[in-house]
Enzyme design. Sequence first.
Site, mmCIF file in Angstrom:
data_model
loop_
_atom_site.group_PDB
_atom_site.id
_atom_site.type_symbol
_atom_site.label_atom_id
_atom_site.label_comp_id
_atom_site.label_asym_id
_atom_site.label_seq_id
_atom_site.Cartn_x
_atom_site.Cartn_y
_atom_site.Cartn_z
ATOM 1 N N LYS B 225 0.819 -1.218 0.000
ATOM 2 C CA LYS B 225 0.000 0.000 0.000
ATOM 3 C C LYS B 225 0.851 1.265 0.000
ATOM 4 C CE LYS B 225 -4.381 -1.627 1.845
ATOM 5 N NZ LYS B 225 -5.253 -1.647 3.021
ATOM 6 N N ASP B 309 -8.049 -10.632 7.993
ATOM 7 C CA ASP B 309 -8.004 -9.282 7.440
ATOM 8 C C ASP B 309 -9.418 -8.757 7.175
ATOM 9 O OD1 ASP B 309 -6.765 -6.989 6.461
ATOM 10 O OD2 ASP B 309 -6.680 -7.760 4.403
HETATM 11 FE FE LIG Z 1 -4.581 -6.043 1.535
HETATM 12 FE FE LIG Z 2 -5.218 -5.401 6.039
#
Ligand SMILES: [Fe+2]
Ligand SMILES: [Fe+2]
Lengths: 119, 362
Positions: B225, B309
């Site tokens: 990210k 997640d």
């Molecule tokens: Fe991810």
């Molecule tokens: Fe995550």
Amino acid sequence: MNLEEVAKALAIDLDASVARFAGNRTLYARFLKKFPDDQSMTQLQTAIEQKDSQALERSAHTLKGVCANLGLSRLADLASAVVSAVRNGDADSLYADTGLLNDCRKEYDRVCKLITELQ
Amino acid sequence: MQADNRASIKESLLVVDDNEINRAVLVGTFQDEYNIIEAENGKEALDILLQEKNSISAILLDIVMPVMDGFAFLEEFRKRSLTGVIPVFLITADTSERNMYRGYQLGVMDIIEKPIVPYFVKRRVNSIIELFRARKSLSQTVRHQHGQIMEKDEEINKLNYALIETLSTAIELRSGESGSHVKRLSRLTRFLLLELREICPDQIKVTDEEIEQIAAAAIMHDVGKIAISDAILNKPGKLTAEEFEIMKTHTIKGCEILSLVPNYQDNVLYRYAYDICRHHHERWDGGGYPDGLKGDEITIWSQVVSIADVFDALTSERVYKKAFPVDTAVDMIYSGQCGKFNPFLLKAFEEVLKKYDYAAQK
Ligand SMILES: [Fe+2]
Ligand SMILES: [Fe+2]
């Protein structure tokens, strides 16, 4: 008899023997007086009567060790000779010809007698 | 110096002889320096030894004794692996070659003839005891140093872990997350793996150590990210199709970043992290990205991180959504709204939620 006189009569190396008892004469004398009560000679006699050569070897060996520690070197040597004789396979002749055993017994009696006279 | 040492510790000597006079001689010789324990035969000596193994520095042993003789004692001694741990001295009127050979074969350190000469016996016994003592303290030193190395190792591992966590948290904060998402994710990953291993031990064969490594690797799942622009990462509303395609690349970008780490491509943690970065958005039915893997094509650790997640994201507030209550989140996962998951994994997930109060960890 005092300790010196007994030691002399029995050919004991007094200094070396007392040294084995922490250098303490009284302690040494006490254990010397215990010798007539020691069972190894009795066991040796029994072994001879029963013609048990294994027991004979063991008892003669023990007698040798005790005598050596007390400084009774003559008796220790005789006991040692008995051990060797048995080990050499002569146990039977030992039972027949009692020369060595007689010497051994005689010396033992003498030692015990002198020890009882120790004051 | 040595005498002082001994007086302060007063180690024990075990004197084994059936004859009182013989024992008295040895007691007299050693009583100033040692605490003396007496035994009349091998059997007695063995009993004492098993009780006081640690305090006995040496054994003075006669050969001819009733009940159990010196040689039989030595056999027992060896069976109990004590040979070489406590030194044994044969004290005997019979130093025939045969006996001496047998004694040494059975591991005695020295053979001393009767009548003993106290001065020599003390020298011989003390020097061997000294040797054994030095050897023992040396091996303790080695053990101690080994422990220190292990501690250092542990410290380095902790540092690594802390660095990984800090960097991952920084990335997470940038994408407007709470900052503790990776920590919870890592914990949930560990719980899920432990549970899976319990439920299906035949399929899931991970060691405790591997579980720890996977839990640590899970922290890095979103490192990619960092390569996604703020505009997309922090966009309050729904992403456009084009934006979503860019967002999806955080998986591959993560792997690219990891592959820049020099020299660690063979490291286990690295391999877990690489796999998790790439595949934590794959789905059981093949509906995920970036590779569209299906079922067992996805490693179990990536599957685990994936469900953890999703669950943590659902129950947390994000720029584009409010936090859902745990029950709602669970329903959404079971109903397949967030993609399909391995049935075993769903089972484990259910158990984990029962066992651990997830809300309390937030
Ligand atoms: Fe991810
Ligand atoms: Fe995550």
